[in-house]
Write an enzyme that holds these catalytic residues in place. Structure first.
Site, PDB file in Angstrom:
ATOM      1  N   GLU A 253       7.416  34.807  26.220  1.00  0.00           N
ATOM      2  CA  GLU A 253       6.972  33.811  25.240  1.00  0.00           C
ATOM      3  C   GLU A 253       6.793  34.501  23.897  1.00  0.00           C
ATOM      4  O   GLU A 253       6.224  35.580  23.816  1.00  0.00           O
ATOM      5  CB  GLU A 253       5.606  33.201  25.604  1.00  0.00           C
ATOM      6  CG  GLU A 253       5.618  32.071  26.580  1.00  0.00           C
ATOM      7  CD  GLU A 253       4.216  31.462  26.724  1.00  0.00           C
ATOM      8  OE1 GLU A 253       3.408  31.533  25.769  1.00  0.00           O
ATOM      9  OE2 GLU A 253       3.930  30.930  27.808  1.00  0.00           O
ATOM     10  N   GLU A 302       4.205  19.688  22.733  1.00  0.00           N
ATOM     11  CA  GLU A 302       3.477  19.148  23.886  1.00  0.00           C
ATOM     12  C   GLU A 302       2.137  18.593  23.409  1.00  0.00           C
ATOM     13  O   GLU A 302       1.212  19.341  23.127  1.00  0.00           O
ATOM     14  CB  GLU A 302       3.264  20.245  24.930  1.00  0.00           C
ATOM     15  CG  GLU A 302       4.559  20.845  25.470  1.00  0.00           C
ATOM     16  CD  GLU A 302       4.290  21.993  26.427  1.00  0.00           C
ATOM     17  OE1 GLU A 302       3.853  21.738  27.566  1.00  0.00           O
ATOM     18  OE2 GLU A 302       4.497  23.151  26.025  1.00  0.00           O
ATOM     19  N   LYS A 305      -1.619  19.443  25.009  1.00  0.00           N
ATOM     20  CA  LYS A 305      -2.224  20.769  24.985  1.00  0.00           C
ATOM     21  C   LYS A 305      -3.392  20.792  24.004  1.00  0.00           C
ATOM     22  O   LYS A 305      -3.452  19.990  23.068  1.00  0.00           O
ATOM     23  CB  LYS A 305      -1.177  21.826  24.598  1.00  0.00           C
ATOM     24  CG  LYS A 305      -0.015  21.936  25.577  1.00  0.00           C
ATOM     25  CD  LYS A 305       0.756  23.224  25.407  1.00  0.00           C
ATOM     26  CE  LYS A 305      -0.025  24.399  25.953  1.00  0.00           C
ATOM     27  NZ  LYS A 305       0.759  25.657  25.930  1.00  0.00           N
ATOM     28  N   GLU A 310      -2.000  24.201  19.592  1.00  0.00           N
ATOM     29  CA  GLU A 310      -1.106  24.332  20.747  1.00  0.00           C
ATOM     30  C   GLU A 310      -0.091  23.205  20.854  1.00  0.00           C
ATOM     31  O   GLU A 310       0.854  23.302  21.632  1.00  0.00           O
ATOM     32  CB  GLU A 310      -1.936  24.408  22.032  1.00  0.00           C
ATOM     33  CG  GLU A 310      -2.787  25.657  22.156  1.00  0.00           C
ATOM     34  CD  GLU A 310      -1.945  26.913  22.281  1.00  0.00           C
ATOM     35  OE1 GLU A 310      -0.884  26.871  22.917  1.00  0.00           O
ATOM     36  OE2 GLU A 310      -2.342  27.946  21.695  1.00  0.00           O
TER      37      GLU A 310
END
Length: 330
Positions: A253, A302, A305, A310
């Site tokens: 990541e 997303e 999150k 995030e």
């Protein structure tokens, strides 16, 4: 705001560069549509955080290389009962015989301090999964664990890189021994963004974004123009000190958010991600000419999150429209 003119070219010929496919959103398109997005953009490598059946079914026959995770809450059961590992492989790997699995990662962002009830089971769980793969005649699939950069106790200068001493005997050393024995790779998440955001006074933004025109850190014979290379080389140095100098490091990541925090803009996200993929083909100062396998976080924003930061790491918006014009070159 979308950057319609900017072009992010991601080259996949020299190193395995890929994208993380997270699913913590209630507005994401169906897996088959997202897999078509992945294929349509010539993305050859993805990372999944769990063996999502709908996603794995959509990946069948695509030849997309996949890292799939064992969820953290399943690790203890796998470590304590070999039959659980056997069932896990049967239900999540063998069942999808036309998916091109590359790695199974036992856990995500592991650190004994943050995961004291899980981390002690990881080395045994890795062995159980490996044994189950061997029984199923799937030895080509490698087993590893994704670690957090917080396992590195010293990272500056990069050549001083060393693991947290208290993590060595029961956690790091058994993992390294397993990876060496099975010819697997050392998986770790590397985020210059968080280093920069925690100390923007002393870490120049251009150093974090790969845009510095000159050397920022001199470390003996090694010269660093970007923080990503410095962080990765601190991992290389730590592995050398722990007997794992021959292990390949895979960055599972990295990325830059486009909103929600310090210096989080679409233009900065574009700069980081585009420069990242140019740099990984060259290797690092400590490992020159050795392309660095790297996975960008995240494929799509997303919205479930937390905290707010995030939610904004995706290259694509939830409607599959790119935040900036993306071109993945195979």
């Amino acid at each position: 705001m979308l950057m319609a003119i900017a072009l992010l070219c991601i080259h996949t010929a020299d190193a395995r560069t890929g994208v993380c496919y997270g699913t913590l959103g209630d507005n994401l398109r169906p897996p088959r549509e997202i897999v078509n997005l992945i294929k349509g953009n010539n993305i050859g490598n993805i990372r999944l955080y769990n063996p999502n059946p709908a996603i794995l079914e959509a990946l069948q026959g695509t030849n997309i290389s996949v890292i799939v995770g064992v969820p953290n809450d399943e690790i203890q059961g796998i470590a304590t009962d070999p039959s659980v590992a056997t069932s896990w492989i049967q239900n999540n790997i063998r069942k999808y015989q036309y998916v091109n699995f590359r790695y199974i990662s036992v856990g995500n962002e592991m650190n004994p301090s943050d995961n004291p009830n899980i981390a002690p089971y990881i080395p045994t769980a890795m062995q159980r999964i490996s044994d189950a793969l061997a029984t199923a005649r799937l030895r080509r699939i490698k087993v590893s664990a994704v670690l957090s950069m917080s396992v590195i106790g010293v990272s500056y200068p990069p050549s001083a890189g060393a693991f947290q001493p208290e993590f060595r005997e029961s956690f790091i050393d058994p993992i390294i021994k397993f990876l060496l024995k099975t010819h697997s790779s050392f998986l770790i998440d590397v985020y210059p963004y968080f280093a920069y955001a925690s100390d923007p006074t002393n870490i120049p933004l251009d150093y974090a974004l790969f845009t510095s025109k000159s050397v920022v850190v001199r470390d003996g014979p090694y010269k660093y123009q970007n923080l990503f290379h410095a962080m990765v080389d601190s991992v290389h140095a730590a592995l050398e000190k722990a007997g794992g100098q021959s292990l390949k490091v895979v960055v599972t990541e990295t990325g830059w958010p486009s909103a929600g925090g310090t210096a989080t803009t679409v233009s900065n996200a574009f700069a980081y991600n585009s420069n990242l993929y140019k740099s990984v083909r060259r290797g690092t100062p400590r490992r020159p000419r050795k392309p660095l396998d790297t996975y960008i976080f995240d494929l799509i924003d997303e919205n479930q999150k937390t905290p707010e930061l995030e939610k904004h790491w995706g290259i694509f918006l939830p409607n599959n429209v790119p935040k900036y014009q993306v071109s993945f070159i195979a």
